[in-house]
Write an enzyme that holds these catalytic residues in place. Structure first.
Site, PDB file in Angstrom:
ATOM      1  N   TYR A 145      42.668   2.450  88.713  1.00 31.08           N
ATOM      2  CA  TYR A 145      41.458   1.993  88.036  1.00 31.08           C
ATOM      3  C   TYR A 145      41.690   2.063  86.534  1.00 31.08           C
ATOM      4  CZ  TYR A 145      36.353   1.618  87.287  1.00 31.08           C
ATOM      5  OH  TYR A 145      35.088   1.232  86.917  1.00 31.08           O
ATOM      6  N   LYS A 173      42.090  -1.959  89.993  1.00 33.07           N
ATOM      7  CA  LYS A 173      40.747  -2.383  89.611  1.00 33.07           C
ATOM      8  C   LYS A 173      40.760  -2.534  88.097  1.00 33.07           C
ATOM      9  CE  LYS A 173      35.836  -1.261  89.626  1.00 33.07           C
ATOM     10  NZ  LYS A 173      34.787  -0.247  89.903  1.00 33.07           N
TER      11      LYS A 173
END
Length: 300
Positions: A145, A173
């Protein structure tokens, strides 16, 4: 084969349309597992391929390790084994992240969302070592992320190129707001990129991303998925039109000064948020509802 299929990574390991799911609480602030299971099942029925639990939208900073495990098990029971569940296990402490990863794997997670260690702002060599340490300990794949606006530290493209060589690191992400850097990594690796910013869902998808992880999907899962469906069908103009319809609600939910958790719960009536967050006021909630109703009317 569509243009996107020709550009895309070989696989979308967790599906294309993922919701960063809220964590419902009861009126007195306790974990509401029944509501969580119902919300999860509804999201899947309305077009979500997979769910991300215990991310920031899921209020992971204020839920206990035991609550995270209970939530994962309850959602697994609600949606069955065929829906990918990605568990947020990131923290600023590598040892704690590894322990959370192991707990999530035992509880049935299909993947792990691991954020860059925050606040301490480690250099890139330490960021890379952190992710490798978690990946080495994990028996399920990782989604890294990259959200420097919250963590204070970027996962630099050069670091991602090296991390892509690890067999357990399969996805990103992406909230870095660096379309050029993301496009370079997509082209040079097999990492599956997932947009974490609704305004970039379509642009990233057009250059080869696998899909998105969306907070707005808590309230508009079908509308978000329709953008990707139109693009995959070759209707790029239709995809752009649908994307434009979503943006007013997305802007209010994600860029109005209130966290997405707060705005999503205001629309869903999914119980309170935990402090230090505070619920949306009446004016903000009314504006969100108007934008939501306008989106529904425009996409019927």
């Amino acid at each position: 084969m569509t243009a996107h299929e020709a550009l895309a990574a070989p696989a979308a390991p967790f599906g294309r349309a993922l919701c960063a799911m809220i964590t419902p609480f009861t009126a007195d602030g306790e974990l509401d597992l029944d509501a969580a299971g119902k919300h999860a099942a509804g999201l899947v029925a309305d077009g979500c391929d997979g769910l991300v639990l215990s991310g920031t939208t899921g209020e992971s900073p204020t839920t206990t390790d035991a609550e995270k495990t209970a939530l994962l098990r309850a959602v697994r029971d609600a949606v069955g084994d065929g829906v990918p569940l990605v568990a947020g296990v990131g923290s600023a402490d590598t040892r704690h992240t590894v322990e959370l990863a192991r707990q999530a794997e035992r509880a049935g997670a299909d993947g792990l969302l691991v954020v860059t260690p925050y606040y301490s702002r480690p250099p890139q060599a330490a960021v890379e070592a952190h992710f490798r340490r978690v990946a080495d300990a994990a028996g399920v794949p990782l989604m890294l992320y990259d959200i420097p606006g919250r963590t204070g530290t970027r996962i630099e493209p050069a670091t991602l190129l090296r991390l892509a060589e690890h067999p357990h690191i399969v996805a990103v992400k992406d909230c870095a707001y660096d379309l050029l850097g993301s496009t370079k990594v997509i082209g040079a690796t097999s990492l599956a990129y997932y947009s974490g910013c609704e305004e970039l869902n379509l642009p990233l998808y057009a250059v080869g991303a696998a899909g998105y992880v969306s907070t707005v999907a808590n309230v508009a899962p079908g509308q978000l998925r329709a953008v990707l469906d139109a693009f995959d069908a070759g209707d790029t103009a239709g995809a752009a039109r649908l994307n434009q319809l979503i943006l007013p609600l997305a802007e209010l939910m994600m860029a109005s000064g209130l966290p997405g958790t707060v705005t999503a719960k205001a629309l869903l009536g999914a119980g309170p948020v935990r402090e230090p967050l505070q619920p949306a006021g009446r004016g903000a909630t009314d504006g969100l509802r108007r934008a939501y109703e306008e989106l529904l009317a425009a996409t019927r």
